[in-house]
Design a protein around this motif. Structure first.
Motif, short mmCIF file in Angstrom:
data_model
loop_
_atom_site.label_atom_id
_atom_site.label_comp_id
_atom_site.label_asym_id
_atom_site.label_seq_id
_atom_site.Cartn_x
_atom_site.Cartn_y
_atom_site.Cartn_z
N SER A 1 -62.29 -38.72 8.85
CA SER A 1 -60.99 -39.81 8.84
C SER A 1 -59.74 -39.12 8.42
O SER A 1 -59.71 -39.35 7.09
CB SER A 1 -62.13 -40.68 8.68
N ALA A 2 -59.39 -39.03 9.12
CA ALA A 2 -57.59 -38.15 9.30
C ALA A 2 -56.95 -39.39 8.07
O ALA A 2 -56.95 -39.33 6.93
CB ALA A 2 -57.58 -37.56 10.39
N SER A 3 -57.10 -40.78 8.43
CA SER A 3 -56.53 -41.36 8.18
C SER A 3 -56.45 -41.80 6.48
O SER A 3 -55.82 -42.20 5.86
CB SER A 3 -56.54 -42.90 8.86
N VAL A 4 -58.01 -41.97 7.03
CA VAL A 4 -58.24 -42.24 5.00
C VAL A 4 -58.20 -41.53 4.40
O VAL A 4 -58.09 -41.44 2.70
CB VAL A 4 -60.19 -42.51 5.63
N LYS B 1 -55.82 -39.21 4.58
CA LYS B 1 -54.77 -39.05 3.61
C LYS B 1 -53.98 -39.96 3.00
O LYS B 1 -53.53 -39.40 2.22
CB LYS B 1 -53.88 -39.03 5.49
N ALA B 2 -54.43 -41.21 3.33
CA ALA B 2 -54.53 -42.30 1.81
C ALA B 2 -54.99 -41.90 0.60
O ALA B 2 -54.01 -41.63 -0.01
CB ALA B 2 -54.64 -43.32 2.33
N PRO C 1 -54.36 -35.61 16.17
CA PRO C 1 -54.44 -36.37 14.89
C PRO C 1 -54.06 -34.81 13.66
O PRO C 1 -55.14 -34.71 13.88
CB PRO C 1 -54.88 -37.23 14.35
N ARG C 2 -53.49 -35.00 12.82
CA ARG C 2 -53.31 -33.89 12.00
C ARG C 2 -53.42 -34.14 10.62
O ARG C 2 -53.46 -35.28 10.38
CB ARG C 2 -51.52 -32.91 11.89
N LEU C 3 -54.64 -33.46 10.43
CA LEU C 3 -54.21 -34.01 8.42
C LEU C 3 -53.39 -33.59 7.85
O LEU C 3 -53.19 -34.27 7.06
CB LEU C 3 -55.91 -33.47 8.58
N ASP D 1 -49.90 -33.37 7.59
CA ASP D 1 -48.14 -33.23 8.55
C ASP D 1 -47.15 -32.78 7.99
O ASP D 1 -46.55 -32.38 8.79
CB ASP D 1 -47.96 -35.36 8.60
#
Length: 80
Positions: free
Chosen positions: A18-21, A23-24, A47-49, A51
């Motif tokens: 889960s790249a979004s989790v 990243k957060a 999606p890039r882990l 950015d």
């Protein structure tokens, strides 16, 4: 929320795929260990882990292993 989980007894908190989790959690400085598997395959855009380059802070390579077909398993620990 992560602080509440850390305060309870139990094992590690794992986040898989889960790249979004991730990243957060990196932005909130809540990651102690990164375990990455690198596959030598170019699949195009996605999606890039990381950015804006590598995550902030200091990290040390805690483990590495080469797998079949050129995969790399890398484990980084956060230096606090």
């Amino acid at each position: 929320m992560v602080a509440d989980l850390r305060a309870t007894e139990g094992g590690d908190i794992l986040v898989l795929s889960s790249a979004s989790v991730i990243k957060a959690l990196l932005a909130a400085d809540e990651v102690d260990r990164l375990a990455l598997t690198v596959f030598p395959v170019f699949l195009g855009g996605g999606p890039r882990l990381f950015d804006d380059g590598l995550p902030a802070g200091r990290w040390t390579l805690a483990g590495q292993a080469a797998g079949e077909h050129g995969t790399l398993a890398l484990v980084y620990d956060r230096i606090r």
